[in-house]
Design a protein around this motif. Structure first.
Motif, short mmCIF file in Angstrom:
data_model
loop_
_atom_site.label_atom_id
_atom_site.label_comp_id
_atom_site.label_asym_id
_atom_site.label_seq_id
_atom_site.Cartn_x
_atom_site.Cartn_y
_atom_site.Cartn_z
N PHE A 68 0.97 -0.92 0.46
CA PHE A 68 0.43 -0.17 -0.40
C PHE A 68 0.80 0.98 0.00
N PRO A 69 1.53 1.36 -1.13
CA PRO A 69 2.97 2.49 -1.20
C PRO A 69 0.96 3.78 -1.33
N SER A 70 1.97 5.42 -1.29
CA SER A 70 1.46 6.42 -1.47
C SER A 70 2.16 7.51 -2.22
N GLU A 71 2.26 7.89 -3.49
CA GLU A 71 3.06 8.23 -3.39
C GLU A 71 5.04 8.68 -3.66
N GLY A 72 4.87 7.52 -4.06
CA GLY A 72 6.51 7.13 -3.65
C GLY A 72 7.44 6.88 -2.37
N ASP A 73 5.97 6.90 -1.36
CA ASP A 73 6.36 6.51 0.10
C ASP A 73 6.48 4.89 0.36
N PRO A 74 6.69 4.88 1.23
CA PRO A 74 6.18 3.12 1.60
C PRO A 74 5.21 3.57 2.94
N GLY A 75 4.16 2.31 2.77
CA GLY A 75 2.99 2.38 3.13
C GLY A 75 3.06 2.07 4.41
N VAL A 76 1.57 2.79 5.85
CA VAL A 76 2.10 2.76 7.51
C VAL A 76 2.33 1.47 7.55
N GLY A 77 2.61 0.37 6.89
CA GLY A 77 3.40 -0.74 7.85
C GLY A 77 3.96 -0.51 7.78
N ILE A 78 5.05 0.28 7.24
CA ILE A 78 6.66 0.33 7.60
C ILE A 78 6.74 0.77 8.93
N TRP A 79 5.77 1.03 9.28
CA TRP A 79 6.08 1.08 11.13
C TRP A 79 6.31 0.23 11.82
N LEU A 80 5.97 -0.88 11.27
CA LEU A 80 6.14 -2.97 12.70
C LEU A 80 8.02 -2.15 12.28
N VAL A 81 8.31 -2.62 11.28
CA VAL A 81 9.94 -2.63 10.87
C VAL A 81 11.03 -2.31 12.17
N PRO A 82 10.65 -0.85 12.36
CA PRO A 82 11.60 -0.28 13.63
C PRO A 82 11.46 -1.35 14.67
N LEU A 83 10.10 -1.80 15.14
CA LEU A 83 9.39 -2.72 16.12
C LEU A 83 10.23 -3.70 15.97
N GLY A 84 10.06 -4.66 14.89
CA GLY A 84 10.41 -5.89 14.91
C GLY A 84 12.29 -5.59 15.01
N GLY A 85 12.95 -4.66 14.50
CA GLY A 85 14.36 -4.31 14.43
C GLY A 85 14.51 -4.27 16.68
N ILE A 86 13.84 -3.61 16.83
CA ILE A 86 14.25 -3.48 18.13
C ILE A 86 13.72 -4.89 18.32
N SER A 87 13.12 -5.80 18.48
CA SER A 87 12.69 -7.00 19.05
C SER A 87 14.02 -8.02 18.86
N LEU A 88 15.50 -7.70 17.54
CA LEU A 88 15.72 -8.74 16.89
C LEU A 88 16.84 -8.39 17.78
N VAL A 89 16.93 -7.02 17.77
CA VAL A 89 18.44 -6.29 18.49
C VAL A 89 18.25 -6.85 20.09
N GLY A 90 17.15 -6.56 20.58
CA GLY A 90 17.12 -7.01 22.12
C GLY A 90 17.05 -8.56 22.19
N ALA A 91 16.86 -9.15 21.59
CA ALA A 91 17.15 -10.70 21.59
C ALA A 91 18.87 -11.19 21.30
N CYS A 92 19.42 -10.37 20.51
CA CYS A 92 20.42 -10.18 20.77
C CYS A 92 21.36 -10.55 21.78
N ILE A 93 21.24 -9.19 22.29
CA ILE A 93 21.41 -8.72 23.67
C ILE A 93 21.74 -9.55 24.59
N PHE A 94 20.16 -10.63 24.56
CA PHE A 94 20.28 -11.27 25.78
C PHE A 94 20.68 -12.68 25.19
N LEU A 95 20.90 -12.77 24.30
CA LEU A 95 21.38 -13.84 23.98
C LEU A 95 23.28 -13.84 23.88
N ALA A 96 23.51 -12.74 23.83
CA ALA A 96 25.73 -12.19 23.96
C ALA A 96 25.81 -12.53 25.66
#
Length: 138
Positions: free
Chosen positions: A101-129
């Motif tokens: 669902f992109p709009s006028e050359g910008d990604p759709g609102v789903g892009i806001w899920l990506v940083p939350l997933g990234g934070i979860s991934l980094v957190g998991a890596c820190i816990f495992l380290a």
């Protein structure tokens, strides 16, 4: 059902899913799908390629996690587990929705899920380290 088993199953199933997504993306490109090739298609193609890549890599991380953990799970491992599942869902789904669902050359609102997933991934890596360093001391 133990933790390693859940991550092994999730890793293999999601790896198959994201490999299939990669083949679908290749087919869209091969058949020159207008919604995938046109001007708006360039952004869609980039975002869906990112969904495929991140989903594939996080699937492999689940398999590595399953191999990493032992019967003696620490609190860090039990924190990393759900964080990995959150990352497996939010990052690829965020890229997929943003490309759907992109709009006028910008990604759709789903892009806001990506940083939350990234934070979860980094957190998991820190816990495992931390878990790995604590186990090394044993």
């Amino acid at each position: 059902m133990n933790l390693a088993y859940r991550h092994r199953v999730a890793g293999w199933l999601s790896l198959g899913l994201f490999a299939t997504l990669g083949m679908v993306l290749e087919a869209l490109l091969a058949f020159k799908s207008p919604s995938y090739i046109g001007a708006i298609g360039e952004l869609r193609r980039d975002l869906w390629t990112l969904a495929h890549a991140h989903g594939t890599l996080i699937s492999l991380i689940h398999l590595a996690f399953a191999a990493h953990i032992s019967e003696r799970s620490s609190s860090k491992v039990s924190l990393a587990s759900p964080a990995l599942f959150v990352a497996l869902v939010l990052m690829p789904v965020g890229f997929l929705l943003a490309g759907a669902f992109p709009s006028e050359g910008d990604p759709g609102v789903g892009i806001w899920l990506v940083p939350l997933g990234g934070i979860s991934l980094v957190g998991a890596c820190i816990f495992l380290a931390i878990d790995a360093t604590q186990r090394h001391g044993d």
